[in-house]
Write a protein that holds these residues in place. Sequence first.
Motif, short mmCIF file in Angstrom:
data_model
loop_
_atom_site.label_atom_id
_atom_site.label_comp_id
_atom_site.label_asym_id
_atom_site.label_seq_id
_atom_site.Cartn_x
_atom_site.Cartn_y
_atom_site.Cartn_z
N THR A 1 -3.70 -2.81 -0.85
CA THR A 1 -4.25 -2.05 -1.98
C THR A 1 -4.10 -2.94 -3.21
OG1 THR A 1 -3.63 0.03 -0.94
CG2 THR A 1 -4.00 0.08 -3.32
N ASN B 1 0.54 3.96 1.27
CA ASN B 1 0.49 4.67 2.54
C ASN B 1 1.32 3.94 3.60
OD1 ASN B 1 -0.37 6.93 3.84
ND2 ASN B 1 -2.41 6.17 4.35
N ARG B 2 1.97 2.85 3.16
CA ARG B 2 2.80 2.09 4.09
C ARG B 2 4.20 1.84 3.54
NH1 ARG B 2 0.97 0.00 8.52
NH2 ARG B 2 -1.23 0.25 8.98
N GLY C 1 0.57 4.52 7.56
CA GLY C 1 -0.74 4.05 7.14
C GLY C 1 -1.86 4.92 7.69
N ARG D 1 -7.55 1.77 -3.15
CA ARG D 1 -7.68 3.19 -2.82
C ARG D 1 -8.02 3.98 -4.08
NH1 ARG D 1 -4.22 5.37 1.17
NH2 ARG D 1 -3.82 7.08 -0.29
N PHE E 1 -6.50 4.25 11.44
CA PHE E 1 -7.33 3.16 11.96
C PHE E 1 -6.82 1.79 11.58
CE2 PHE E 1 -9.05 4.50 7.87
CZ PHE E 1 -9.06 3.30 7.17
N PHE F 1 -6.79 -7.48 8.52
CA PHE F 1 -7.46 -7.98 7.32
C PHE F 1 -7.44 -9.51 7.31
CE2 PHE F 1 -5.71 -4.08 4.90
CZ PHE F 1 -6.81 -3.32 5.21
N ARG G 1 -5.22 9.54 5.33
CA ARG G 1 -5.54 8.70 4.17
C ARG G 1 -4.56 8.93 3.02
NH1 ARG G 1 -8.11 4.15 3.44
NH2 ARG G 1 -8.81 4.70 1.36
N CYS H 1 0.86 -1.18 0.00
CA CYS H 1 0.00 0.00 0.00
C CYS H 1 0.90 1.24 0.00
CB CYS H 1 -0.87 -0.06 1.26
SG CYS H 1 -1.47 1.51 1.81
S1 SF4 Z 1 -6.44 1.13 5.25
FE1 SF4 Z 1 -5.71 0.52 3.21
S2 SF4 Z 1 -4.83 2.41 2.38
FE2 SF4 Z 1 -4.94 2.70 4.61
S3 SF4 Z 1 -2.93 2.02 5.39
FE3 SF4 Z 1 -4.34 0.27 5.51
S4 SF4 Z 1 -3.96 -0.86 3.60
FE4 SF4 Z 1 -3.15 1.22 3.31
#
Ligand code: SF4
Length: 304
Positions: A91, A35-36, A44, A121, A47, A53, A162, A33
């Motif tokens: 993602t 964001n990571r 990330g 995303r 939340f 997951f 986000r 992802c």
């Molecule tokens: S929710 Fe999705 S976009 Fe946000 S950090 Fe986690 S994997 Fe990445």
Amino acid sequence: MGLDKFVYTFGRYCQQQFGQRVQKLTLDAKFTCPNRDGTLGVGGCTFCNVASFSYAANTDASLTIAEQLHGGKQRLREKAEKFLAYFQAYTSTYEEYSLLKRRYDEALKSADLVGLCVGTRPDCVPDSVLQLLAQYQQQGFEVWLELGLQSAHDQTLRRINRGHDFAAYQDAVTRARNLGLKVCTHLILGLPSETALAHQQTLERVLDVGVDGLKLHPLHIVEGSVMAKAWRAGRLQPLTIEEYAATATNLIRRTPTSVVYHRVTAYAKPPILLAPQWCCGRWTGLTAVVDNLARLGGQGSLIR
Ligand code: SF4
């Protein structure tokens, strides 16, 4: 539980489309992802703990796609005749095109698979990937693009880190739907500083852009997330079950009956789930939402 009486559920939609029961099989294809991985950030969304997951969905990323699908079918064989491969973790459009195609192709080769649901995303859906998904649809597969939006308020999106704004969502949905793809948008109810009115405004903006499906999710405080620290410090309160059910009911009643609800709540288990405790019960949230809908009116009943 009776949700079908009041809501256009994904189960009812599948029954109409396929004349059979269809279940999503959740996969972890070992994507990452932005964001990571450092492209947008490393921490990330505040939340998120990606371990949740796999933990919640019972997936094992060390297995191949075919092995994960086989295991999922064994578990759900009594509940469904056909299946959709659900690329959920991280993602699932964020990879080299050729690798994405290999993973999707591998899933679609599996017996009794009728299509794909791809979670991602809004800022990670290049035209090339959307065109690939549209090709699968043209070949007769069921395809859903599942977009995490969470909130339509840019202030909230910044607060939860986000890394994209609402404009990115509008752009992604427009390009996907122009290709004939179905979009299911994920919303979280109970994000910090968001009121019931803010959630309603999010729904209105999402409906204005156009959407085919929705997924509602209560904010879960999960172990290992940034929000877990705020919650432990007493700076964050998740919604009570009454608050959640009232807000979800309001949104459902304001949603046109043509929009498919893939989910109206979610549950999770300790030790990953820290709060709210009512989310530990598999049926607790759902029962509260159904009770409200039965009393007040079902999907679309507040549209004049
Ligand atoms: S929710 Fe999705 S976009 Fe946000 S950090 Fe986690 S994997 Fe990445």
